[in-house]
Design a protein around this motif. Structure first.
Motif, PDB file in Angstrom:
ATOM      1  N   GLU A 150       0.829  -1.207   0.000  1.00 57.00           N
ATOM      2  CA  GLU A 150       0.000   0.000   0.000  1.00 57.00           C
ATOM      3  C   GLU A 150       0.864   1.259   0.000  1.00 57.00           C
ATOM      4  N   ARG A 151       1.932   1.235   0.780  1.00 63.04           N
ATOM      5  CA  ARG A 151       2.840   2.380   0.841  1.00 63.04           C
ATOM      6  C   ARG A 151       3.512   2.614  -0.510  1.00 63.04           C
ATOM      7  N   LEU A 152       3.922   1.523  -1.168  1.00 63.01           N
ATOM      8  CA  LEU A 152       4.506   1.656  -2.504  1.00 63.01           C
ATOM      9  C   LEU A 152       3.510   2.256  -3.485  1.00 63.01           C
ATOM     10  N   PHE A 153       2.264   1.790  -3.420  1.00 66.07           N
ATOM     11  CA  PHE A 153       1.238   2.303  -4.318  1.00 66.07           C
ATOM     12  C   PHE A 153       0.975   3.788  -4.047  1.00 66.07           C
ATOM     13  N   GLU A 154       0.904   4.168  -2.781  1.00 62.95           N
ATOM     14  CA  GLU A 154       0.689   5.577  -2.445  1.00 62.95           C
ATOM     15  C   GLU A 154       1.838   6.447  -2.938  1.00 62.95           C
ATOM     16  N   ASP A 155       3.065   5.971  -2.783  1.00 62.46           N
ATOM     17  CA  ASP A 155       4.220   6.726  -3.288  1.00 62.46           C
ATOM     18  C   ASP A 155       4.173   6.846  -4.808  1.00 62.46           C
TER      19      ASP A 155
ATOM     20  N   ARG B 273       1.454   9.363  -5.669  1.00 58.00           N
ATOM     21  CA  ARG B 273       1.904  10.700  -5.312  1.00 58.00           C
ATOM     22  C   ARG B 273       2.892  11.227  -6.354  1.00 58.00           C
ATOM     23  N   HIS B 274       3.803  10.371  -6.796  1.00 52.68           N
ATOM     24  CA  HIS B 274       4.787  10.744  -7.810  1.00 52.68           C
ATOM     25  C   HIS B 274       4.098  11.009  -9.148  1.00 52.68           C
ATOM     26  N   ARG B 275       3.152  10.151  -9.484  1.00 52.86           N
ATOM     27  CA  ARG B 275       2.454  10.280 -10.762  1.00 52.86           C
ATOM     28  C   ARG B 275       1.599  11.548 -10.805  1.00 52.86           C
ATOM     29  N   ILE B 276       0.913  11.855  -9.752  1.00 57.11           N
ATOM     30  CA  ILE B 276       0.078  13.063  -9.684  1.00 57.11           C
ATOM     31  C   ILE B 276       0.973  14.303  -9.655  1.00 57.11           C
ATOM     32  N   GLY B 277       2.073  14.207  -8.955  1.00 63.89           N
ATOM     33  CA  GLY B 277       3.006  15.353  -8.879  1.00 63.89           C
ATOM     34  C   GLY B 277       3.606  15.694 -10.214  1.00 63.89           C
ATOM     35  N   ASN B 278       3.900  14.693 -11.058  1.00 61.30           N
ATOM     36  CA  ASN B 278       4.460  14.946 -12.390  1.00 61.30           C
ATOM     37  C   ASN B 278       3.422  15.496 -13.343  1.00 61.30           C
TER      38      ASN B 278
END
Length: 75
Positions: free
Chosen positions: A59-64, A67-72
Motif C-alpha cells: 500500500e505504501r509503494l502504491f501511495e508513493d 503521489r509521484h504520478r500526480i506530482g508529475n
C-alpha cells in the motif's frame, strides 16, 4: 479481532488439557495438546503479522507511486 478470538480459544483448550492432565494416568499427551495449541497460536499470529506487514508495504509503494504520478502531471 480475529487474534483475540484465537487467543481465547487457545486459552480454553489449553486450560482444559492441563486440567485433564491433573487426573490422567499419563499426562504427557495432555501436555502436548496444551503446548501444541499455543505453538499453533504463535505460528498463526506470526503468519498473519507478516501478511499484514506485506500488505502495508505494498500500500505504501502504491501511495508513493500515485503521489509521484500526480506530482508529475501538474508540471
Amino acid at each position: 479481532m480475529k487474534t483475540a478470538v484465537y487467543f481465547i480459544f487457545s486459552c480454553f483448550i489449553s486450560t482444559g488439557a492441563l486440567l485433564g492432565a491433573l487426573h490422567a494416568k499419563n499426562p504427557f499427551p495432555a501436555f502436548a495438546i496444551a503446548f501444541g495449541i499455543w505453538a499453533l497460536f504463535v505460528w498463526g499470529y506470526n503468519r498473519r503479522s507478516k501478511k499484514e506487514a506485506e500488505r502495508r508495504f505494498r500500500e505504501r509503494l502504491f501511495e508513493d507511486y500515485m503521489r509521484h504520478r500526480i506530482g508529475n502531471g501538474r508540471r
